[in-house]
Design an enzyme around this catalytic site. Structure first.
Site, PDB file in Angstrom:
ATOM      1  N   TYR A  79     -15.833  41.236 116.608  1.00 61.89           N
ATOM      2  CA  TYR A  79     -17.306  41.284 116.705  1.00 61.89           C
ATOM      3  C   TYR A  79     -17.715  42.015 117.992  1.00 61.89           C
ATOM      4  O   TYR A  79     -18.598  42.886 117.977  1.00 61.89           O
ATOM      5  CB  TYR A  79     -17.859  39.854 116.687  1.00 61.89           C
ATOM      6  CG  TYR A  79     -19.372  39.777 116.654  1.00 61.89           C
ATOM      7  CD1 TYR A  79     -20.069  39.921 115.461  1.00 61.89           C
ATOM      8  CD2 TYR A  79     -20.103  39.552 117.818  1.00 61.89           C
ATOM      9  CE1 TYR A  79     -21.467  39.842 115.423  1.00 61.89           C
ATOM     10  CE2 TYR A  79     -21.491  39.467 117.794  1.00 61.89           C
ATOM     11  CZ  TYR A  79     -22.162  39.615 116.593  1.00 61.89           C
ATOM     12  OH  TYR A  79     -23.541  39.546 116.561  1.00 61.89           O
ATOM     13  N   LYS A 120     -19.940  45.470 118.282  1.00 67.08           N
ATOM     14  CA  LYS A 120     -21.239  45.520 118.963  1.00 67.08           C
ATOM     15  C   LYS A 120     -21.189  46.416 120.207  1.00 67.08           C
ATOM     16  O   LYS A 120     -22.196  47.034 120.577  1.00 67.08           O
ATOM     17  CB  LYS A 120     -21.697  44.098 119.311  1.00 67.08           C
ATOM     18  CG  LYS A 120     -21.987  43.241 118.085  1.00 67.08           C
ATOM     19  CD  LYS A 120     -23.114  43.829 117.236  1.00 67.08           C
ATOM     20  CE  LYS A 120     -23.519  42.937 116.084  1.00 67.08           C
ATOM     21  NZ  LYS A 120     -24.604  43.511 115.271  1.00 67.08           N
ATOM     22  N   ASP A 123     -31.277  44.561 101.784  1.00 65.73           N
ATOM     23  CA  ASP A 123     -30.204  43.591 102.051  1.00 65.73           C
ATOM     24  C   ASP A 123     -29.255  43.622 100.861  1.00 65.73           C
ATOM     25  O   ASP A 123     -29.665  43.951  99.752  1.00 65.73           O
ATOM     26  CB  ASP A 123     -30.779  42.167 102.205  1.00 65.73           C
ATOM     27  CG  ASP A 123     -29.873  41.246 103.023  1.00 65.73           C
ATOM     28  OD1 ASP A 123     -30.273  40.853 104.131  1.00 65.73           O
ATOM     29  OD2 ASP A 123     -28.760  40.925 102.545  1.00 65.73           O
ATOM     30  N   ASN A 155     -30.233  46.359 111.363  1.00 69.35           N
ATOM     31  CA  ASN A 155     -30.099  44.942 111.713  1.00 69.35           C
ATOM     32  C   ASN A 155     -28.976  44.240 110.951  1.00 69.35           C
ATOM     33  O   ASN A 155     -28.394  43.282 111.462  1.00 69.35           O
ATOM     34  CB  ASN A 155     -31.440  44.244 111.434  1.00 69.35           C
ATOM     35  CG  ASN A 155     -31.312  42.743 111.405  1.00 69.35           C
ATOM     36  OD1 ASN A 155     -31.303  42.091 112.450  1.00 69.35           O
ATOM     37  ND2 ASN A 155     -31.182  42.168 110.214  1.00 69.35           N
ATOM     38  N   THR A 200     -30.325  31.281 113.869  1.00 68.65           N
ATOM     39  CA  THR A 200     -30.386  31.889 112.526  1.00 68.65           C
ATOM     40  C   THR A 200     -29.205  31.349 111.715  1.00 68.65           C
ATOM     41  O   THR A 200     -28.288  30.738 112.279  1.00 68.65           O
ATOM     42  CB  THR A 200     -30.251  33.424 112.578  1.00 68.65           C
ATOM     43  OG1 THR A 200     -28.908  33.737 112.971  1.00 68.65           O
ATOM     44  CG2 THR A 200     -31.239  34.066 113.532  1.00 68.65           C
ATOM     45  N   ILE A 225     -29.257  33.215 118.884  1.00 73.14           N
ATOM     46  CA  ILE A 225     -30.560  32.952 118.276  1.00 73.14           C
ATOM     47  C   ILE A 225     -30.364  32.017 117.082  1.00 73.14           C
ATOM     48  O   ILE A 225     -29.375  32.164 116.341  1.00 73.14           O
ATOM     49  CB  ILE A 225     -31.231  34.268 117.793  1.00 73.14           C
ATOM     50  CG1 ILE A 225     -31.141  35.375 118.860  1.00 73.14           C
ATOM     51  CG2 ILE A 225     -32.674  34.002 117.376  1.00 73.14           C
ATOM     52  CD1 ILE A 225     -31.839  35.098 120.166  1.00 73.14           C
TER      53      ILE A 225
HETATM   54  N1  LIG Z   1     -28.307  35.326 115.578  1.00 78.13           N
HETATM   55  C1  LIG Z   1     -27.771  35.695 116.717  1.00 78.13           C
HETATM   56  O1  LIG Z   1     -27.537  34.866 117.602  1.00 78.13           O
HETATM   57  C2  LIG Z   1     -27.450  37.134 116.990  1.00 78.13           C
HETATM   58  C3  LIG Z   1     -27.110  37.469 118.308  1.00 78.13           C
HETATM   59  C4  LIG Z   1     -26.814  38.796 118.600  1.00 78.13           C
HETATM   60  C5  LIG Z   1     -26.864  39.746 117.610  1.00 78.13           C
HETATM   61  N2  LIG Z   1     -27.188  39.385 116.348  1.00 78.13           N
HETATM   62  C6  LIG Z   1     -27.203  40.437 115.333  1.00 78.13           C
HETATM   63  O2  LIG Z   1     -28.466  40.465 114.703  1.00 78.13           O
HETATM   64  C7  LIG Z   1     -28.323  40.893 113.355  1.00 78.13           C
HETATM   65  C8  LIG Z   1     -28.978  39.892 112.421  1.00 78.13           C
HETATM   66  O3  LIG Z   1     -28.304  38.648 112.567  1.00 78.13           O
HETATM   67  P1  LIG Z   1     -28.877  37.255 111.995  1.00 78.13           P
HETATM   68  O4  LIG Z   1     -28.571  36.236 113.029  1.00 78.13           O
HETATM   69  O5  LIG Z   1     -30.252  37.418 111.492  1.00 78.13           O
HETATM   70  O6  LIG Z   1     -27.845  37.017 110.796  1.00 78.13           O
HETATM   71  P2  LIG Z   1     -28.068  36.459 109.293  1.00 78.13           P
HETATM   72  O7  LIG Z   1     -26.702  36.153 108.804  1.00 78.13           O
HETATM   73  O8  LIG Z   1     -29.107  35.387 109.280  1.00 78.13           O
HETATM   74  O9  LIG Z   1     -28.658  37.735 108.535  1.00 78.13           O
HETATM   75  C9  LIG Z   1     -27.894  38.888 108.363  1.00 78.13           C
HETATM   76  C10 LIG Z   1     -28.309  39.566 107.076  1.00 78.13           C
HETATM   77  O10 LIG Z   1     -27.498  40.751 106.931  1.00 78.13           O
HETATM   78  C11 LIG Z   1     -27.127  40.834 105.564  1.00 78.13           C
HETATM   79  N3  LIG Z   1     -25.902  41.619 105.422  1.00 78.13           N
HETATM   80  C12 LIG Z   1     -24.642  41.274 105.781  1.00 78.13           C
HETATM   81  N4  LIG Z   1     -23.791  42.255 105.429  1.00 78.13           N
HETATM   82  C13 LIG Z   1     -24.524  43.221 104.816  1.00 78.13           C
HETATM   83  C14 LIG Z   1     -24.214  44.461 104.226  1.00 78.13           C
HETATM   84  N5  LIG Z   1     -22.938  44.925 104.151  1.00 78.13           N
HETATM   85  N6  LIG Z   1     -25.224  45.218 103.728  1.00 78.13           N
HETATM   86  C15 LIG Z   1     -26.503  44.764 103.770  1.00 78.13           C
HETATM   87  N7  LIG Z   1     -26.845  43.571 104.289  1.00 78.13           N
HETATM   88  C16 LIG Z   1     -25.868  42.815 104.816  1.00 78.13           C
HETATM   89  C17 LIG Z   1     -26.944  39.402 105.105  1.00 78.13           C
HETATM   90  O11 LIG Z   1     -27.042  39.293 103.681  1.00 78.13           O
HETATM   91  C18 LIG Z   1     -28.082  38.690 105.839  1.00 78.13           C
HETATM   92  O12 LIG Z   1     -29.261  38.644 105.055  1.00 78.13           O
HETATM   93  C19 LIG Z   1     -26.816  41.083 113.129  1.00 78.13           C
HETATM   94  O13 LIG Z   1     -26.477  42.433 113.322  1.00 78.13           O
HETATM   95  C20 LIG Z   1     -26.219  40.221 114.208  1.00 78.13           C
HETATM   96  O14 LIG Z   1     -24.905  40.626 114.554  1.00 78.13           O
HETATM   97  C21 LIG Z   1     -27.488  38.112 116.010  1.00 78.13           C
END
Ligand SMILES: NC(=O)c1ccc[n+]([C@@H]2O[C@H](COP(=O)([O-])OP(=O)(O)OC[C@H]3O[C@@H](n4cnc5c(N)ncnc54)[C@H](O)[C@@H]3O)[C@@H](O)[C@H]2O)c1
Length: 255
Positions: free
Chosen positions: A156, A160, A38, A90, A191, A189
């Site tokens: 976004y 995606k 990360d 991720n 988060t 989700i």
């Molecule tokens: N939470 C949701 O509802 C949801 C829905 C669909 C897709 N997603 C996707 O799932 C993945 C995880 O999302 P989440 O909800 O856990 O988000 P989150 O913000 O809780 O975690 C994302 C993590 O990615 C890290 N990050 C961001 N930019 C970065 C970079 N340039 N290099 C390395 N690390 C980096 C952040 O520091 C963070 O720890 C993402 O790709 C998000 O788009 C999430």
């Protein structure tokens, strides 16, 4: 007792928070050695907790937009654990509203750099190591918003949607190498990404309620429900799946 991914080595990006952290915990619990990465050093504590619970885990600081960081991450997985079998792309960013009439090119590019370039770079740099291990699995985190649109989120959605098609092309290209490539499409989700976006909106209570009700199951998902989908795609249980879109969305896109 053997776990569902015992013997495999997995690299999980964005593992300091949310879905990445939970995926690392679930893969480790099921027997994989996990390298968490990360850009946020808070991922170190997640890896230490996994190790304290008896898992094999390490962490490195890694920005997924950096070629040099990718080279270091793949080298670290091989140095620490001997090989690389599984890549979970991720790491990603969300954002509050992006207006197509006024949005800046900088904001557009930042979104694409992390969410799409980052996934390409991951496959570009981890692919040779996974091939050298005799094949494996790549799991790319797309979204329901890679399949359906949302006003105010064009950048976004574009990122995606790009992940969805990048996944399918890679699946075809790498099938002869024994590397399966699949995408996961979560609904909303619970988060930090989602709670931060809701807090940043003007009417956060209404926004939260509206988003929840867009899911026929009338709730947000929890990280474990996505981590379990990633576990399935990382394991040999999904050995006939490649180029697939695994939708885990409480029915959001069924309407
Ligand atoms: N939470 C949701 O509802 C949801 C829905 C669909 C897709 N997603 C996707 O799932 C993945 C995880 O999302 P989440 O909800 O856990 O988000 P989150 O913000 O809780 O975690 C994302 C993590 O990615 C890290 N990050 C961001 N930019 C970065 C970079 N340039 N290099 C390395 N690390 C980096 C952040 O520091 C963070 O720890 C993402 O790709 C998000 O788009 C999430």
């Amino acid at each position: 007792m053997a776990g569902r991914v015992t013997g495999k080595v997995a690299l999980i990006t964005g593992a300091a928070s949310g879905l990445g952290a939970e995926t690392a915990r679930v893969l480790a619990r099921e027997g994989a050695a996990v390298l968490l990465s990360d850009r946020d050093p808070a991922g170190e504590a997640v890896a230490l907790a996994i190790a304290a619970a008896g898992g094999r885990a390490a962490f490195l600081v890694h920005d997924v937009t950096s070629v040099a960081d990718w080279e270091a991450a793949v080298a670290r997985a091989v140095a620490d654990f001997g090989k690389l079998d599984v890549l979970v792309n991720n790491a990603g960013i969300g954002s509050s509203s992006f207006d197509l009439m006024t949005g800046s090119l900088d904001d557009w590019r930042t979104m694409l750099a992390v969410n799409l370039d980052g996934v390409f770079l991951g496959m570009r740099h981890a692919g040779p190591a996974i091939a050298a291990a005799g094949g494996g699995a790549v799991i790319n985190l797309s979204s329901i918003l890679g399949k359906v649109g949302l006003p105010g989120a064009a950048h976004y959605c574009a990122s995606k949607g790009g992940v969805l098609m990048l996944t399918k092309a890679a699946a075809l290209e790498w099938a002869p190498l024994g590397i399966r490539v699949n995408s996961v499409h979560p609904g909303f989700i619970d988060t930090p990404m989602v709670s931060n976006a809701i807090h940043a909106s003007e009417n956060s209570n209404e926004m939260r309620e509206m988003l929840i009700m867009a899911h026929p199951v009338a709730r947000f998902g929890v990280p474990r429900e996505i981590a379990d989908a990633v576990l399935f795609l990382a394991s040999d249980e999904s050995s006939f799946m490649t180029g697939a879109e695994l939708v885990v969305d409480g029915g959001y896109t069924a309407r």
